[in-house]
Scaffold this active site. Structure first.
Site, PDB file in Angstrom:
ATOM      1  N   SER A   8     164.602 -27.246  35.690  1.00  0.00           N
ATOM      2  CA  SER A   8     163.870 -27.364  36.951  1.00  0.00           C
ATOM      3  C   SER A   8     162.382 -27.163  36.711  1.00  0.00           C
ATOM      4  CB  SER A   8     164.365 -26.328  37.951  1.00  0.00           C
ATOM      5  OG  SER A   8     163.529 -26.315  39.092  1.00  0.00           O
ATOM      6  N   HIS A  31     164.738 -31.825  36.492  1.00  0.00           N
ATOM      7  CA  HIS A  31     165.139 -31.549  37.872  1.00  0.00           C
ATOM      8  C   HIS A  31     163.889 -31.308  38.717  1.00  0.00           C
ATOM      9  CE1 HIS A  31     168.185 -30.302  40.837  1.00  0.00           C
ATOM     10  NE2 HIS A  31     167.307 -29.388  41.228  1.00  0.00           N
ATOM     11  N   ASP A  33     162.453 -30.514  42.403  1.00  0.00           N
ATOM     12  CA  ASP A  33     162.772 -29.999  43.730  1.00  0.00           C
ATOM     13  C   ASP A  33     161.708 -30.429  44.741  1.00  0.00           C
ATOM     14  OD1 ASP A  33     165.172 -28.437  43.250  1.00  0.00           O
ATOM     15  OD2 ASP A  33     163.899 -27.125  42.053  1.00  0.00           O
ATOM     16  N   MET A  35     160.715 -29.874  48.570  1.00  0.00           N
ATOM     17  CA  MET A  35     160.962 -28.985  49.707  1.00  0.00           C
ATOM     18  C   MET A  35     159.905 -29.233  50.780  1.00  0.00           C
ATOM     19  SD  MET A  35     161.704 -25.422  47.684  1.00  0.00           S
ATOM     20  CE  MET A  35     162.397 -25.418  46.035  1.00  0.00           C
ATOM     21  N   HIS A  64     165.998 -33.466  43.710  1.00  0.00           N
ATOM     22  CA  HIS A  64     166.802 -32.672  44.645  1.00  0.00           C
ATOM     23  C   HIS A  64     166.009 -32.518  45.934  1.00  0.00           C
ATOM     24  CE1 HIS A  64     168.728 -28.466  45.554  1.00  0.00           C
ATOM     25  NE2 HIS A  64     169.062 -29.377  46.451  1.00  0.00           N
ATOM     26  N   MET A  66     165.395 -31.059  49.329  1.00  0.00           N
ATOM     27  CA  MET A  66     165.675 -29.969  50.262  1.00  0.00           C
ATOM     28  C   MET A  66     164.771 -30.193  51.468  1.00  0.00           C
ATOM     29  SD  MET A  66     166.112 -26.801  47.574  1.00  0.00           S
ATOM     30  CE  MET A  66     165.262 -27.567  46.194  1.00  0.00           C
ATOM     31  N   MET A 135     175.065 -25.390  45.109  1.00  0.00           N
ATOM     32  CA  MET A 135     173.986 -24.404  44.994  1.00  0.00           C
ATOM     33  C   MET A 135     174.590 -23.026  44.750  1.00  0.00           C
ATOM     34  SD  MET A 135     171.073 -25.917  45.181  1.00  0.00           S
ATOM     35  CE  MET A 135     170.072 -24.418  45.282  1.00  0.00           C
ATOM     36  N   PHE A 141     163.800 -21.177  46.489  1.00  0.00           N
ATOM     37  CA  PHE A 141     162.976 -20.481  45.510  1.00  0.00           C
ATOM     38  C   PHE A 141     163.714 -20.349  44.185  1.00  0.00           C
ATOM     39  CE2 PHE A 141     161.441 -19.107  49.624  1.00  0.00           C
ATOM     40  CZ  PHE A 141     160.061 -19.185  49.470  1.00  0.00           C
ATOM     41  N   ASP A 173     173.103 -25.320  40.391  1.00  0.00           N
ATOM     42  CA  ASP A 173     171.670 -25.035  40.436  1.00  0.00           C
ATOM     43  C   ASP A 173     171.467 -23.640  41.017  1.00  0.00           C
ATOM     44  OD1 ASP A 173     168.933 -24.966  40.731  1.00  0.00           O
ATOM     45  OD2 ASP A 173     168.815 -26.669  42.112  1.00  0.00           O
ATOM     46  N   SER A 196     163.775 -20.980  35.242  1.00  0.00           N
ATOM     47  CA  SER A 196     163.092 -19.873  34.568  1.00  0.00           C
ATOM     48  C   SER A 196     163.707 -19.569  33.215  1.00  0.00           C
ATOM     49  CB  SER A 196     163.115 -18.626  35.459  1.00  0.00           C
ATOM     50  OG  SER A 196     164.439 -18.303  35.855  1.00  0.00           O
TER      51      SER A 196
END
Length: 222
Positions: A8, A31, A33, A35, A64, A66, A135, A141, A173, A196
């Site tokens: 990610s 990946h 994200d 948002m 992804h 969101m 998920m 976050f 994820d 991370s």
């Protein structure tokens, strides 16, 4: 079935994003994200940035979404260069129609479930999706603790996929690291998002290889 690693970029350095994309060149996907600060309480990037990421990334883009109104926006991300577009079941009014539109656009069509969203309504529709994202933290976050209670959903999905002879992938994820990767792979997940754990490693390429190897071993032992 082999394990796929999709780091990610939420954990990347956004001021050096092209550099950090190339640091995960040994991965299978990147990946991304998206948002909107409505569906989830965070705001990241939108179409112009995703389009540019797709142009410079050394690996395919796994987007992804969101966001609210996924029915309206998902196809735009396919056209922006994503290889896979994931929308949330909770944000789509017509998920099967949307998945078919994404497939028609030439991308993998994927549906995501929040930790508390049941998987059972999807089991009869699995052939409409190329991947189901479970998920394992609340979306919004990075760096959250893995929710063990999501694993039964992964197991039910894998059982249903195998019973029907489908090639639908299962993505996990949230909280994926060396301490959890074998557990989620043993449950049946084969597409693993790690943020991370990858970007925080001293040797990013080696960490990707280690996570993939651990997941492959767990998958082969199922």
């Amino acid at each position: 079935m082999r394990a796929l690693i999709s780091p990610s970029i939420l954990s990347a350095d956004f001021t050096n994003l092209e550099r950090d994309l190339h640091r995960i060149a040994r991965a299978d996907y990147a990946h991304v994200d998206v948002m909107d600060n409505h569906f989830v309480p965070n705001l990241t990037i939108g179409l112009p940035v995703v389009k540019r990421i797709a142009e410079v990334s050394p690996v395919p883009i796994d987007v992804h979404l969101m966001i609210e109104d996924a029915d309206r926006w998902a196809i735009e991300y396919a056209q922006a260069g994503a290889a896979s577009v994931t929308f949330h079941a909770e944000a789509a009014q017509a998920p099967v129609k949307l998945a078919r539109e994404l497939r028609a656009a030439g991308v993998r069509a994927s549906i995501a479930l929040r930790p508390a969203t049941p998987v059972e309504p999807l089991l009869d529709l699995l052939d409409e999706f190329d991947m189901v994202l479970v998920m394992t933290v609340e979306p919004g976050f990075g760096g959250q603790k893995f929710i063990d209670g999501t694993l039964p959903k992964v197991r039910r999905l894998r059982s249903a996929i195998e019973e029907r002879g489908l090639d639908t992938w299962i993505q996990v994820d949230g909280g994926v690291s060396r301490s959890t990767v074998a557990t989620v792979a043993a449950a049946g997940a084969n597409m693993l998002v790690a943020g991370s754990a990858v970007y925080g490693a001293d040797d990013i390429a080696a960490e990707i290889d280690t996570l993939r190897s651990m997941a492959d071993e767990a998958l082969s032992a199922r």
